[in-house]
Design a protein around this motif. Structure first.
Motif, PDB file in Angstrom:
ATOM      1  N   LEU A 200     116.448 -66.822 107.994  1.00 60.16           N
ATOM      2  CA  LEU A 200     115.686 -65.710 107.426  1.00 60.16           C
ATOM      3  C   LEU A 200     115.327 -65.953 105.963  1.00 60.16           C
ATOM      4  O   LEU A 200     114.809 -65.054 105.299  1.00 60.16           O
ATOM      5  CB  LEU A 200     116.502 -64.413 107.541  1.00 60.16           C
ATOM      6  N   ALA A 223     106.994 -61.775 112.150  1.00 60.26           N
ATOM      7  CA  ALA A 223     108.114 -62.700 112.362  1.00 60.26           C
ATOM      8  C   ALA A 223     107.641 -63.760 113.355  1.00 60.26           C
ATOM      9  O   ALA A 223     107.452 -63.483 114.539  1.00 60.26           O
ATOM     10  CB  ALA A 223     109.325 -61.952 112.903  1.00 60.26           C
ATOM     11  N   ALA A 241     115.233 -60.100 111.883  1.00 57.51           N
ATOM     12  CA  ALA A 241     114.041 -59.982 111.039  1.00 57.51           C
ATOM     13  C   ALA A 241     113.409 -58.607 111.183  1.00 57.51           C
ATOM     14  O   ALA A 241     112.954 -58.009 110.195  1.00 57.51           O
ATOM     15  CB  ALA A 241     113.034 -61.071 111.411  1.00 57.51           C
TER      16      ALA A 241
END
Length: 467
Positions: A200, A223, A241
């Motif tokens: 991430l 994402a 996410a």
């Protein structure tokens, strides 16, 4: 839009594009832009501007004087021959246009005043497909990576490259934001790698960059499982996410990369449904494989109640549909509110953008790669993408060029199809671009300099002359 020249020469078009690309490479983005200043506008507009330190912010109350607005079409023999304009003064308060006045009307002289000097006001632009999180922009020149095994070579390259780019990811994202702002884009949808290499971290850096520019640009984040949703086993990371405020679930070539179209698309749609998010999938697959994926995604969109929340990026397979099938597919997409995001690709097959527009499919444009390991050509200008579409599809007359501006603005046009002024109106956000051009058609054809860019009333890029 109607294609004006069915005998349009692809060779001629590619030569023209080559000149644009060559100029961009030699001069850089800003230098290349100067090649397209309209002949009847001041090419030195900014040289005359008093660089006063005052500039409007989102909480300002000010007058923007001598603004050129489109007011209607001029017809000859029943056809649009020109675009008519008027000069107006705009009163902007807290990011909104609250009054549009004749230039001889009284206004409060104690307000801050800025002079547009007769420049045209256009709706600001929207870059609806870009990768802000991974770019060479802002660093040394480097051409795209050589590929022998297509996308799989790129996935292998990113195993090391992403870690090399990570320390400067936020800095380069911010420079890229400044670039697209300078070209008039105040709304961006950025895809962001979610993969086992950086986890991430790219998302964290991208969010920091966007927060730093929140007064200048609005955004969405996708994402994006660049290494495959199933192939890289990142469903868990994708869900993390989504918890961090991502707006869209991404996907990638469910058959070619993930190897299981049904499971890949079902997983993507399930994540979106679970988090009440949108979808934006990269679908490069051509021919029947890509068509099958689009048809299944349409069915899943309907079943999950995601109408109006799904975008298919690239969608190259649409170019392979036969006559009749293309209309049927376009109508299906339109009925479900499924959008197509395109970078107006130049290749063997031509995307059916005119047909999609005719059948009321929402077509959005984006720059995609900006000087990265995928592609060295992107310059960050969404208006240039509309310009390329106009060239590619033969939109050369006043009417078609003026309608083409909608591809860059997210559908907003100063005039409606019959020539009635519909933008701006009192109450609209002051999110706009000032350009030295006479009308939208000229702006699309000639790509004038973006002198000033406003985002909700604040000066996001460029300069305004104070009075």
């Amino acid at each position: 839009m109607v294609k004006e020249n069915s005998g349009f020469s692809r060779r001629k078009f590619l030569c023209q594009v080559g000149k644009i690309g060559g100029a961009s490479a030699v001069l850089g983005a800003t230098g290349a832009m100067d090649l397209f200043l309209p002949e009847n506008a001041s090419a030195n507009a900014e040289k005359d501007i008093n660089l006063n330190t005052k500039k409007p912010d989102k909480n300002s109350s000010y007058m923007l004087l001598n603004v050129r607005l489109e007011s209607g079409y001029k017809y000859e023999n029943g056809l649009v021959a020109a675009t008519e304009t008027v000069l107006r003064n705009l009163h902007i308060v807290n990011g909104k246009i609250i009054r549009i006045l004749d230039t001889n009307a009284q206004y409060n002289k104690n307000l801050e005043c800025y002079n547009a000097k007769g420049m045209l006001l256009l709706p600001s632009f929207r870059d609806m497909h870009i990768h802000l999180d991974k770019t060479y922009y802002g660093g040394p020149w480097k051409a795209a990576h050589t590929r022998k095994n297509g996308i799989f070579d790129m996935i292998a390259l990113e195993q090391t490259l992403l870690l090399e780019l990570l320390p400067t990811a936020q800095e380069r994202a911010e420079k890229l934001i400044e670039l697209i702002l300078s070209y008039g884009s105040t709304y961006v949808r950025s895809h962001c790698n979610i993969d086992p290499v950086v986890g991430l971290k790219n998302l964290e850096n991208l969010k920091k960059a966007l927060i730093n520019y929140s007064d200048k640009i609005s955004h969405e984040i996708v994402a994006f499982p660049q290494h495959g949703l199933l192939r890289s086993n990142v469903e868990g990371l994708m869900r993390e996410a989504m918890k961090l405020g991502v707006t869209h679930v991404g996907g990638l070539d469910p058959t070619l990369v993930d190897g299981n179209m049904e499971k890949s698309l079902n997983t993507m749609v399930q994540i979106a449904a679970d988090y009440n998010a949108g979808i934006d999938i990269h679908l490069h697959e051509g021919g029947e494989t890509g068509i099958k994926a689009i048809r299944l995604l349409a069915d899943l969109t309907e079943q999950a109640g995601l109408q109006g929340k799904v975008t298919i990026s690239h969608a190259f397979s649409l170019a392979s549909l036969s006559s009749g099938e293309d209309v049927e597919m376009a109508d299906r997409l339109a009925s479900l509110g499924i959008s197509i995001a395109s970078s107006v690709p130049i290749g063997k097959s031509v995307m059916p953008i005119p047909l999609l527009l005719e059948r009321k499919v929402n077509v959005m444009l984006g720059n995609d790669s900006i000087t990265d390991h995928w592609d060295p050509f992107g310059i960050g200008d969404t208006l240039q993408k509309a310009h390329l579409a106009a060239q590619l599809y033969g939109w050369k007359n006043e009417y078609n060029l003026s309608r083409a501006i909608s591809l860059a603005t997210g559908g907003i046009t100063p005039l409606n199809e019959s020539g009635k002024q519909i933008w701006p109106k009192a109450g609209d956000e002051a999110t706009a671009v000032l350009v030295p051009a006479s009308c939208s058609a000229e702006a699309v054809a000639r790509l004038p300099k973006r002198t000033a860019v406003l985002h909700k009333g604040a000066l996001a890029s460029g300069v305004l002359e104070t009075i």
